[in-house]
Design a protein around this motif. Structure first.
Motif, PDB file in Angstrom:
ATOM      1  N   GLY A   1       0.797  -1.225   0.000  1.00  0.00           N
ATOM      2  CA  GLY A   1       0.000   0.000   0.000  1.00  0.00           C
ATOM      3  C   GLY A   1       0.828   1.273   0.000  1.00  0.00           C
ATOM      4  N   VAL A   2       2.152   1.151   0.003  1.00  0.00           N
ATOM      5  CA  VAL A   2       2.989   2.341   0.044  1.00  0.00           C
ATOM      6  C   VAL A   2       3.627   2.557  -1.329  1.00  0.00           C
ATOM      7  CG1 VAL A   2       4.889   3.484   1.221  1.00  0.00           C
ATOM      8  CG2 VAL A   2       3.606   1.685   2.386  1.00  0.00           C
ATOM      9  N   ASP A   3       3.474   3.759  -1.857  1.00  0.00           N
ATOM     10  CA  ASP A   3       4.118   4.067  -3.126  1.00  0.00           C
ATOM     11  C   ASP A   3       5.615   4.282  -2.897  1.00  0.00           C
ATOM     12  OD1 ASP A   3       2.058   4.038  -4.980  1.00  0.00           O
ATOM     13  OD2 ASP A   3       1.351   6.004  -4.334  1.00  0.00           O
ATOM     14  N   VAL A   4       6.433   3.629  -3.706  1.00  0.00           N
ATOM     15  CA  VAL A   4       7.876   3.844  -3.650  1.00  0.00           C
ATOM     16  C   VAL A   4       8.356   4.017  -5.090  1.00  0.00           C
ATOM     17  CG1 VAL A   4      10.111   2.906  -2.959  1.00  0.00           C
ATOM     18  CG2 VAL A   4       8.073   2.339  -1.631  1.00  0.00           C
TER      19      VAL A   4
ATOM     20  N   TYR B   1      12.245  16.645   1.152  1.00  0.00           N
ATOM     21  CA  TYR B   1      11.147  17.032   2.031  1.00  0.00           C
ATOM     22  C   TYR B   1      10.686  15.781   2.763  1.00  0.00           C
ATOM     23  CZ  TYR B   1       6.390  18.099   3.493  1.00  0.00           C
ATOM     24  OH  TYR B   1       5.253  18.249   4.229  1.00  0.00           O
ATOM     25  N   THR B   2      10.595  15.848   4.080  1.00  0.00           N
ATOM     26  CA  THR B   2      10.145  14.705   4.868  1.00  0.00           C
ATOM     27  C   THR B   2       8.965  15.114   5.718  1.00  0.00           C
ATOM     28  OG1 THR B   2      12.437  14.004   5.077  1.00  0.00           O
ATOM     29  CG2 THR B   2      10.856  12.927   6.508  1.00  0.00           C
TER      30      THR B   2
ATOM     31  N   VAL C   1       5.400  10.811   4.136  1.00  0.00           N
ATOM     32  CA  VAL C   1       5.769  11.197   2.776  1.00  0.00           C
ATOM     33  C   VAL C   1       7.230  11.645   2.749  1.00  0.00           C
ATOM     34  CG1 VAL C   1       5.375  12.879   0.933  1.00  0.00           C
ATOM     35  CG2 VAL C   1       3.431  11.879   2.136  1.00  0.00           C
ATOM     36  N   TYR C   2       7.947  11.190   1.734  1.00  0.00           N
ATOM     37  CA  TYR C   2       9.328  11.610   1.533  1.00  0.00           C
ATOM     38  C   TYR C   2       9.521  11.890   0.050  1.00  0.00           C
ATOM     39  CZ  TYR C   2      14.437  11.413   1.404  1.00  0.00           C
ATOM     40  OH  TYR C   2      15.765  11.698   1.212  1.00  0.00           O
TER      41      TYR C   2
ATOM     42  N   VAL D   1       8.628   8.469  -1.695  1.00  0.00           N
ATOM     43  CA  VAL D   1       8.050   7.426  -0.845  1.00  0.00           C
ATOM     44  C   VAL D   1       6.757   7.966  -0.248  1.00  0.00           C
ATOM     45  CG1 VAL D   1       8.378   5.949   1.186  1.00  0.00           C
ATOM     46  CG2 VAL D   1      10.323   6.492  -0.275  1.00  0.00           C
ATOM     47  N   GLY D   2       5.721   7.155  -0.267  1.00  0.00           N
ATOM     48  CA  GLY D   2       4.456   7.539   0.354  1.00  0.00           C
ATOM     49  C   GLY D   2       3.526   8.269  -0.590  1.00  0.00           C
TER      50      GLY D   2
END
Lengths: 118, 844
Positions: free
Chosen positions: B327-330, B348-349, B355-356, B373-374
């Protein structure tokens, strides 16, 4: 349903049709979409939407495109020429057109004389 | 005829076959394929989706007839054991010898298993083939815990599989972070949080030392270096990377790399000119690619040579990757982990949102690569801009919009390579070319030329933006005309209808348009009539204008049946009403599913059953949910301060009040609302057209959010409003949108399109800069006063009821093409094949 001598089958009264809308009819096991346009003209085509495989064209919206009377499939919106059955959006696709007439205030369709431009 | 022998029938091998039969018009090749696995090629990349319910059949590449149709011999479960290069023959594990003119090696990789004691014990697995996952599935049935050695892409997929199989799962990674080849430390940390939230345990910077076994020789634990306590586990999966399968080439004396891989030139030829190697077993340009994309490129290069096309070379491959893991976009693209001195990074974190985003640019500002990520929604556009200097500054590209970021292009500035229609895979560039070279001037023309938009249709508004921008670039003012029957935009037509008071389409088209109208302008005008309160939508001439869903007051499904959704305001429902829904569904044999808008959808209703179903629902106190209309849908809510110990306001109460106020309101497109009772935002209000979030002092109002095709977080329009002010502000927001929105334009796209955007809307509806606020208020008051339940009104009118028949000349005969079969204790539409083989179902 009563058969007349010349292969035309009575479907319903002309007044049963709402201007600008279609209805489905069942003739010899075939599903037919029947439309009455605002100008009073009547068209009959196959009810099968070749793109989705569902029998739904009678529920599509009718209109005109460059003067051509059309129905747009309610499923994915492809348009078909009500006079020839040709799909306006994909050249190689077409649907069957049935001869239809108004006789004594009744709508009559001939399934035997159906034609398919494809 | 010459003979081609292909060793290996994986994804890359299959790609070669497909390319060959496509272009091999002269039938110059007789093809023999040896496959070690007992089954034909399948989608190994999606192997893990088996655990999400995708069947092995669905994973298969090509169909049964592929081989017979093209006269290809496929020898399953038969490995090639030796190559005799001087005789040009191969010998198989079945003892068969086949002569070749050209040999292609597509032997792939094998999983690397670190040399630990007991690594072959019962309960140790690798994760590469269908046979591997079936074995894991079978063994896991008797297990409670599992460990995956390897925290890379494959390791995490394996870990997810174990999780789905119900095992308490741990991941052991030697590197200091997860997915070390794709993401950096910051991205790895965010990814780790996501994964730990799913209940997995992650160990990084640790090395597995020994598999521990019980007396029966079964896995019972894993000892880690420098750790006193071993991990207790019933099962171990090794997913610590792969190695090229070059042993066949090696024993045949072909050149291999010092760290493995069959050496090939840029035409994929090995040191023997009659032998090619492609995919993961090949060492090309000094590297081995473990991704399918480069493998496919190699297959294409070889196919082109074998069919006499111009010589092509493999020119390197893009190793950008984008995937969804648990379920996590990478995503990572370009030189994501660059150590180059002139690579400058901007990151940006947001650990809270998970979200990264990081991008790397050179000193001139050209994009070198990045990691997401996210939230990988900007992947396609960023990747397409690699090597160029993006229009936005680096910080704008990584910051969220609320912090001054400019979300990556999703409109007219989309790069040519970006995919616009993902159903048919059409790029922005192809759409622009259709406008430029084929003279398309609208989405319908583009659809005809490129097929873009012919699938789910969700990209059509984006296509329109692209077409208009391209026309403008050519100096052509894009026509605002709704269609060939009206020269006006929807907003202009709205004004005309409001000012003239015309409520007849025929009159409107004869005075302000031409022709008979069509499937575009009719529903648009019908919607405007409805927004202005013109009686029942099926009254008189209006009936002829409605889209099929509005005409049937139900949602058309793929097989021609309908679904039925009664309103459940705010998602609050009594046990008695739940029971009624259950009884009705049972009585009519309907499939039931909970919707995302907190209500219950009943599927499989025939046109003629709709009034019977609704009679029961209306009698029980339900009303239309307008799921079929471009109208207000639901107001989703969390449970609020009535029950929740964190809630600060009564979100359910407000949600119900809003839903009842705006029910039945027709708009350019559907409208979704949500109300959250505190800042934790459990109702996901910021993804809605109208989102309300409780504060200590009142309500914050967010507008123009969107899930769907191009997600957008809603913008804060006003803060700390009391309920009365909140409602008045929403009233005006909705009516201003309804007056000025384009056809099928959601509030998100509308706000983005409006000159002045959010500030302009705030000026109009809060500061009354246009002097229309009173008018907007009056329009909403008229709507609220004029509301009637559309279904109750149909049931009370025999003339309207008359339309709900299957066939006008056989009203007692149900549509024979609608057939259902059982699945998971409910019905589903029969497939075409099932429909053909089923006896006609008798429907009472």
């Amino acid at each position: 349903m009563t058969s007349s001598v010349d292969s035309y089958v009575t479907i319903c009264s002309y007044d049963d049709l709402i201007p600008g809308r279609g209805v489905a009819a069942l003739v010899d096991g075939r599903q037919i979409a029947l439309f009455r346009l605002y100008d009073g003209s009547v068209y009959a085509v196959s009810n099968l939407d070749p793109f989705s495989g569902a029998y739904v064209l009678a529920r599509g919206l009718v209109g005109t495109h460059q003067g051509t009377p059309t129905v747009a499939s309610p499923m994915y919106k492809q348009r078909f020429d009500l006079r020839t059955g040709r799909c306006l959006d994909t050249d190689e696709v077409s649907i069957t057109v049935y001869p239809v007439r108004v006789h004594d205030g009744q709508i009559e369709i001939s399934v035997e004389a159906a034609r398919n431009v494809a | 005829m010459k003979t081609l022998v292909l060793v290996g029938h994986g994804m890359v091998g299959h790609r070669l076959l497909e390319r060959l039969v496509e272009s091999d018009t002269a039938d110059q090749w007789r093809i023999v394929v040896f496959a070690e696995e007992p089954r034909p090629a399948y989608d190994r990349v999606r192997l893990s989706s088996y655990f999400d319910g995708v069947t092995l059949d669905e994973l298969r590449l090509g169909d049964d007839e592929f081989f017979t149709r093209h006269g290809i011999t496929l020898r399953l479960g038969e490995r090639v054991e030796a190559i005799d290069r001087s005789a040009q023959t191969v010998t198989s594990s079945a003892g068969e010898t086949v002569a070749y003119d050209v040999l292609v090696l597509a032997t792939g990789s094998y999983p690397f298993v670190p040399p630990l004691p007991h690594r072959d014990a019962t309960g140790c697995f690798v994760y590469r083939t269908v046979e591997d996952i079936l074995a894991i599935e079978e063994y896991a049935a008797g297990c409670r815990t599992g460990v995956v050695v390897g925290g890379g892409l494959l390791g995490l997929e394996a870990a997810n599989a174990l999780r789905i199989l119900g095992l308490a799962t741990q991941v052991v990674e030697f590197a200091p972070r997860l997915m070390p080849l794709q993401v950096d430390e910051g991205g790895g940390a965010i990814l780790r949080r996501h994964i730990e939230q799913l209940g997995l345990t992650v160990h990084t910077s640790v090395r597995a030392e020994e598999v521990m076994v019980d007396e029966a020789g079964r896995v019972c634990g894993l000892r880690l270096a420098d750790r006193d306590e071993p991990l207790t586990t019933d099962l171990v999966v090794f997913a610590a990377g792969v190695r090229p399968r070059d042993e066949l080439a090696r024993s045949a004396g072909l050149e291999v790399g010092p760290r493995g891989g069959i050496v090939v030139d840029d035409a994929c030829r090995t040191s023997d000119p009659n032998i090619f190697a492609i995919g993961e077993c090949a060492l090309i340009g000094g590297r081995v690619y473990g991704l399918v994309g480069p493998g496919y490129s190699m297959a294409d290069v070889v196919a082109a040579q074998l069919t006499g096309q111009t010589r092509q070379a493999f020119t390197g491959a893009d190793t950008s990757t984008k995937l969804k893991l648990m379920g996590v976009d990478v995503a990572s693209f370009g030189d994501a982990l660059s150590q180059a001195e002139d690579a400058l990074e901007v990151a940006y974190t947001d650990s809270v949102a998970g979200v990264y985003r990081k991008i790397l640019v050179d000193t001139e500002g050209k994009l070198l690569g990045g990691i997401l990520v996210g939230d990988a929604s900007s992947y396609a556009s960023l990747r397409a801009q690699l090597g160029t200097k993006p229009a936005q500054s680096p910080d704008q590209l990584v910051l969220p919009p609320s912090e001054g970021g400019t979300p990556a292009a999703t409109g007219a500035d989309l790069p040519d390579a970006a995919t616009v229609c993902s159903c048919v895979n059409v790029s922005a560039g192809a759409i622009r070319a259709a406008v430029r070279e084929q003279g398309c001037v609208d989405p319908a023309g583009v659809k005809r030329c490129t097929k873009a938009g012919s699938g789910c249709g969700s990209c059509v508004p984006l296509i329109k933006t692209l077409v208009d921008a391209e026309l403008e670039a050519q100096g052509i003012t894009p026509s605002k005309a709704l269609c060939e029957h009206f020269e006006y935009s929807r907003a202009e037509l709205f004004e005309i209808i409001q000012i003239t008071g015309i409520r007849s389409f025929v009159e409107l088209v004869s005075r302000y348009g031409q022709g008979e109208g069509c499937e575009v302008c009719k529903p648009t005008v019908a919607s405007i009539f409805a927004s202005l309160g013109s009686g029942h939508i099926l009254d008189g001439e209006q009936a002829g204008l409605q889209d099929t869903n509005d005409y049937a007051l139900a949602n058309l499904q793929k097989d021609g049946s309908y679904s039925v959704v009664p309103r459940i305001p705010g998602g609050e429902i009594t046990p008695d009403k739940l029971i009624v829904i259950g009884q009705v569904a049972k009585e009519f044999g309907l499939y039931t599913k909970i919707t995302g808008g907190q209500r219950i959808d009943m599927f499989g209703a025939r046109l003629e059953q709709l009034p019977l179903i609704w009679k029961r629902l209306v009698d029980a106190g339900f009303e239309s949910g307008h799921a079929y209309g471009k109208a207000v849908r639901t107001v989703k809510s969390c449970v609020g301060n009535t029950w929740c110990r964190y809630g600060v306001q009564d979100s359910v109460g407000l949600a119900i009040a809003l839903e009842l106020r705006y029910r039945g309101l027709r708009a350019p497109h559907k409208l979704k609302f949500a109300v959250s009772g505190c800042a934790r935002e459990c109702a996901e209000a910021r993804s809605k057209d109208v989102g309300v979030i409780a504060t200590e002092k009142g309500w914050n109002l967010y507008v123009a959010g969107n899930g769907g095709f191009s997600p957008r977080h809603a913008d804060l329009l006003a803060s700390d409003l009391d309920t009365e002010t909140l409602v008045r502000t929403i009233d005006r927001f909705l009516m201003y949108y309804i007056r000025t929105g384009d056809r099928l334009e959601r509030t998100a796209r509308w706000l983005e399109r409006l000159d002045g955007g959010l500030d302009h809307v705030r000026d109009v509806i809060i500061h009354d800069s246009l002097g229309v606020a009173a008018e907007l208020d009056a329009m909403m008051a008229a709507h609220v006063a004029g509301y009637q339940d559309e279904w109750r009104a149909v049931l009370e009118d025999p003339e309207r009821l008359r339309r709900f028949v299957s066939f006008i000349n056989a009203p007692g005969t149900p549509d024979p093409s609608i057939q259902f079969v059982p699945e998971r204790d409910q019905i589903r539409p029969a497939t075409e094949a099932e429909r053909r083989s089923l006896p006609l179902m008798v429907v009472s």
